[in-house]
Enzyme design. Structure first.
Site, PDB file in Angstrom:
ATOM      1  CB  SER A 324       4.172  10.741   0.890  1.00  0.00           C
ATOM      2  OG  SER A 324       3.137  11.527   0.308  1.00  0.00           O
ATOM      3  CG  HIS A 366      -7.666   7.895  -0.397  1.00  0.00           C
ATOM      4  ND1 HIS A 366      -6.961   9.207  -0.104  1.00  0.00           N
ATOM      5  CD2 HIS A 366      -6.715   7.603  -1.300  1.00  0.00           C
ATOM      6  CE1 HIS A 366      -5.862   9.486  -0.906  1.00  0.00           C
ATOM      7  NE2 HIS A 366      -5.830   8.380  -1.776  1.00  0.00           N
ATOM      8  CB  CYS A 379      -4.926   8.590   2.661  1.00  0.00           C
ATOM      9  SG  CYS A 379      -6.131   9.671   3.231  1.00  0.00           S
TER      10      CYS A 379
END
Lengths: 627, 386
Positions: A324, A366, A379
């Site tokens: 991420s 989310h 997310c």
């Protein structure tokens, strides 16, 4: 007919007469040569015997002291120490094995040592001394001196040896010196001196020529046994120059110790404005000392076969899926492509493309998020959506501007470039066309994308400063003609400041807001707060069946199959100066494994504040200054 | 009995292979083998007591050269007579060839690479020139030799290759070509005063040519004449060579024991300076023994020259012998510091393929002259006979 015969007889007669004269001339000339031989070998023999035995003029090289390597404040990282060593001149040794056995009683010589010495003897001319053993103790020196009569050809020599006060803390950067190998012999006689060392890795290798200096010469009279009679003339060389690094040795030690709890991890701390690396650590590391002395075969095999590869500097040579931490790049690519910060995506926990379902790390989803929320909570679905709109090639182009996908050009040997895939790249390297789903996978830093910790630090520094900084570890050279290595100020990245601000705010929220994924690692000290991004990079594929049964937790997996934990950060959040990247191999999630380490490192960095202290001046003080 | 044999030979001047093999000078071949053996022993020592890398390869070359020698020796002298001019022309073309290649390529060039061996045309020319001059003088009566205009063609024969070699630039070889030619002229009966005239003319021309040379060319010639002015180059070599010789003394330091050679003070110990190494390790005794072996070879050469019944053979034998002598003399005089260093190897002893081959080829010619000594070749050439 008879006239012809007379004619023939006439010229035969003259030929014979003249041939006899030539023959006589030749005998005379050969006689002259014999006389010359007699003159040289009998009359003058004594003179030439003296010349041959006693009066050989040799030119002896005076090895220059190797330059020191120091950190940004002048703390020595590589210095020279006196070193007593045993030398052996092979032509003066009748029985090599007997000499070895006798020496073995004083200094241990195992089979490896003997083999190495034999190899060196074969390689060098037989009157050039060969090093038998180095770093002798005083007791050993005196025992050899006492036993000198029964050790012909053996002598003690005092030289210099390299000492690394920080040992394995800095070995990946400073490198090490070792004996010259056959391949490295360039014809420079300095390299043939017994015990001479050249840099083999790190800064020692990169700046070997500057550190080495130039040899002086001493013209000496020696006898046939090579013993010096007197020195005739002497010309001093130049000592090697001092190399000043950008590293803060104190911070480096801290980072190393902080990482040492992990099996295998690396961390980078750098100045976001000029790219100076303040700490660059990779554990496990290795001790540089045995390389200098000469590794045994076993030591070498142990190092090479260690599954944790201590010889590899993972901060510049380890390539990991960024996970991420790559999301800032996708967000910036989206912003550049007109997808604003207010672009909202609803995350139900997955996204379907074609007949394949792509999951978010959060099973329940989310809900609806904008850019800041998507980075803050990491997310995946938001980035699936954006990447599908932007396409892999524009994401890759953005990544390259932040230093990913190719070597960033650090001044250390062994840097690797990682991978930043594009459609063309896949076709060229795998011979297949790009699949739409692959864009989604790569957009969350999985799939083909591979980066080094150094690249992640550079990416973070560029986000924080908006400049195309290039990392480096060498500040400059000191000593005669000291100059700073010229580093022009890094040019501005051509990215709108507004876009960078959006991403910076999101990174701030990751650490410092209630729902941020790294909330637990926030720095509380006012003014020192950091911004950052977590990353978790899978090393295994989660199957449909496993997902249905419940994803196995990292702690329940064997170490080799656990996720890598990543964290990138900069601080202070208001007025950034330091960037940092931490990768914990198989450490589990980025927020649990890497973020706490990054927090401690950033805290310690700001506590020490190496950029706030005056570094070691590179040019000698006083020059050009008036009192 | 022997009269009958001789009569038979005169009438039927072709020999069977058996007769030829019988009349080969096996003593001479033994001498040659001894000299080469001496060389290989020294090469073994030069490599610190190893057949690698020199001695073993030299042995192979010697065996190859020896077979060349035998083939050359068995070929009828009349064939050599017929081939004399063509061989000369070919050699001259090769010399021009390296000259052209040299001017195209990188400066001085002396070699033509044939793949297996590198051919040095100047070495070939030394033999070819002897053949051509012998062929020419074979056709002249003593009266002809006395007439100056008959001497113009052979002077050209000699000076053309010498000039080409000088351009390479290889002053040593050029002088050797002229000296060998001089010996052939002399043996052919050219008058003393003509030699004096030529020498005087050349002597007179030197200052004129000198003033036309470039400074760098002048410097090159000066370094050649006075190597001591270049103490790190050939001057150093000569000093070390003299130390090696002198320290060898009468009996030498012993085989494999030469400190100068084995400590690498002596340069080029396997090629040009091999005699020094020999005299260092085996002393004056060894050196004189080697010279005695060479002297025996020269005596063979002169004997063969005097016994030949054809003028061509006489001159070839003499020319070849003088050429060999010049090699030996120049090499030994050079390593003992009597003359400047010119880079001439010691034939049969020094390491090197081309020189070995060229020398054995010329010795083959010498033996051919000996085998075919009773064959008569008419003064006006072989065609008259047909």
């Amino acid at each position: 007919m008879s006239e012809r015969r007379n004619e023939e007889q006439g010229r035969h007669r003259r030929f014979t007469r003249r041939a006899a004269m030539l023959a006589g001339g030749q005998v005379l000339l050969l006689g002259a040569l014999a006389g010359r031989m007699y003159y040289l070998q009998v009359v003058e023999a004594e003179k030439y015997k003296l010349l041959a035995e006693d009066n050989r003029i040799n030119i002896r090289l005076l090895p220059p002291p190797r330059g020191q390597i120091v950190d940004r404040f002048g703390t020595p990282l590589a210095v020279n120490r006196q070193n007593y060593r045993v030398l052996l001149v092979s032509e003066q040794v009748r029985d090599l094995d007997a000499s070895f056995d006798r020496l073995d009683r004083i200094v241990a010589l195992d089979a490896d040592d003997r083999e190495r010495i034999r190899g060196e003897i074969k390689r060098k001319r037989n009157f050039v001394p060969v090093t038998v053993k180095e770093n002798l103790s005083w007791e050993q020196v005196s025992r050899i001196e006492v036993n000198a009569p029964e050790l012909p050809g053996v002598s003690i020599d005092v030289g210099e040896t390299r000492h690394y006060p920080y040992g394995d803390v800095l070995s990946h950067i400073v490198g090490y010196v070792a004996a010259v190998s056959e391949k490295e012999l360039t014809g420079d006689p300095l390299l043939e001196l017994p015990g001479f060392r050249v840099g083999k890795n790190g800064v020692e290798k990169l700046h070997d020529e500057e550190l080495r200096g130039t040899a002086g010469t001493s013209q000496i009279e020696v006898n046939a046994l090579g013993r010096m009679i007197k020195e005739l003339s002497r010309q001093d060389g130049h000592p090697g120059r001092e190399v000043v690094l950008t590293i803060d040795a104190g911070l480096q030690s801290y980072v190393h110790q902080r990482l040492a709890n992990e099996q295998s991890a690396s961390a980078v701390v750098m100045d976001i404005d000029n790219g100076e690396l303040l700490a660059l650590s990779s554990v496990p590391s290795y001790d540089p000392k045995p390389f200098n002395i000469g590794l045994s075969r076993k030591q070498w095999l142990d190092l090479v076969n260690d599954p944790l590869s201590p010889l590899s500097n993972k901060s510049i040579a380890g390539t990991y899926a960024p996970g991420s931490t790559f999301k800032m790049i996708v967000a910036l690519a989206g912003l550049a492509g007109g997808i604003g910060a207010d672009h909202k995506v609803y995350c139900p926990g997955h996204m379907t493309l074609g007949n394949h379902r792509f999951h978010c790390w959060k099973r329940g989803g989310h809900g609806s998020l904008d850019l800041e929320g998507a980075i803050q909570q990491s997310c995946d679905v938001w980035f699936y959506d954006v990447s599908k709109r932007v396409g892999i090639d524009r994401i890759a182009a953005m990544a390259r501007r932040f230093g990913l996908g190719e070597p960033v050009g650090i001044d250390l040997p062994g840097e690797r470039g990682g991978t930043m895939p594009t459609k063309a790249w896949k076709l060229a390297n795998l011979g297949q066309h790009w699949q739409g789903g692959e864009t989604l996978v790569n957009a969350i830093g999985q799939g083909f994308v591979l980066t080094t910790p150094l690249q992640l630090a550079v990416m973070t520094a560029r986000i924080a400063s908006g400049r195309a900084v290039v990392p480096h570890v060498t500040r400059g050279l000191r000593g005669a003609g000291g100059v700073e290595l010229v580093r022009p100020e890094a040019p501005k990245l051509d990215i709108p400041e507004a876009h960078l601000d959006i991403v910076r705010a999101a990174m701030d929220a990751v650490v410092n807001s209630a729902r941020g994924t790294a909330r637990g690692s926030a720095i509380e000290e006012p003014g020192w707060e950091m911004a950052g991004k977590t990353g978790t990079s899978q090393v295994r594929r989660i199957t449909k069946a496993e997902r249905a049964a419940g994803v196995i937790k990292n702690e329940d997996l064997p170490w080799r199959r656990r996720d890598h934990g990543l964290f990138v950060a900069y601080a202070p959040v208001d007025k950034p100066r330091y960037a940092c990247a931490v990768v914990v191999e198989h450490g589990g999630g980025g927020s649990s494994a890497a973020a706490p380490i990054a927090k401690d490192i950033m805290l310690e960095t700001q506590r020490r504040d190496p950029l706030g202290n005056e570094p070691l001046p590179l040019v000698a003080q006083g020059a050009g200054q008036k009192a | 009995m022997s009269m009958l044999d001789e009569m038979h030979l005169r009438r039927n001047p072709s020999l069977t292979l058996g007769q030829k093999l019988w009349s080969i000078n096996w003593g001479l071949i033994l001498l040659i083998a001894l000299l080469a053996g001496f060389g290989m022993a020294m090469l073994y020592s030069a490599a610190n007591g190893s057949f690698d890398p020199w001695a073993s390869r030299q042995a192979m070359r010697f065996l190859l050269g020896l077979s060349v020698l035998l083939v050359v020796a068995l070929i009828d002298i009349r064939l050599w007579f017929r081939l004399a001019y063509p061989i000369y022309l070919l050699s001259l073309l090769l010399l021009v060839g390296v000259e052209v290649m040299g001017s195209i390529g990188m400066g001085a060039q002396r070699w033509i690479d044939l793949g297996i061996i590198q051919l040095q045309p100047s070495e070939v020319m030394k033999v070819a020139l002897v053949l051509a001059l012998a062929r020419y003088f074979h056709g002249l009566t003593l009266q002809d030799v006395g007439r100056p205009h008959y001497l113009i063609p052979p002077v050209f024969l000699a000076f053309a290759p010498a000039a080409l070699v000088l351009r390479q630039p290889d002053l040593g070889t050029a002088l050797m070509l002229l000296m060998v030619s001089g010996a052939v002229f002399f043996a052919a009966g050219v008058r003393w005063w003509k030699f004096a005239l030529v020498i005087a003319a050349v002597g007179g021309a030197v200052p004129l040519v000198w003033s036309h040379l470039h400074t760098y060319q002048q410097k090159r010639v000066l370094t050649f004449l006075d190597p001591e002015s270049d103490p790190l180059g050939s001057g150093y070599h000569i000093m070390q060579s003299k130390i090696a010789l002198g320290s060898g003394g009468v009996l030498g330091k012993g085989f494999l024991q030469g400190s100068q050679s084995h400590l690498n003070f002596l340069p080029e110990k396997q090629t040009d300076f091999i005699f020094t190494m020999l005299a260092e390790e085996l002393g004056m005794v060894g050196g004189l023994m080697l010279m005695a072996l060479f002297l025996l070879v020269f005596i063979y050469g002169f004997a063969i020259a005097m016994r030949s019944r054809n003028h061509f053979g006489r001159l070839v034998a003499l020319g070849v012998t003088v050429n060999l002598f010049l090699y030996v003399f120049i090499n030994i005089a050079m390593v003992t510091g009597l003359i400047p260093v010119v880079g001439v190897p010691l034939p049969l002893v020094s390491y090197g393929g081309t020189a070995m081959l060229a020398v054995l080829f010329s010795l083959g010619l010498l033996i051919s002259v000996s085998i075919h000594r009773d064959i008569r070749i008419p003064r006006r050439g072989l065609r008259d006979e047909a």
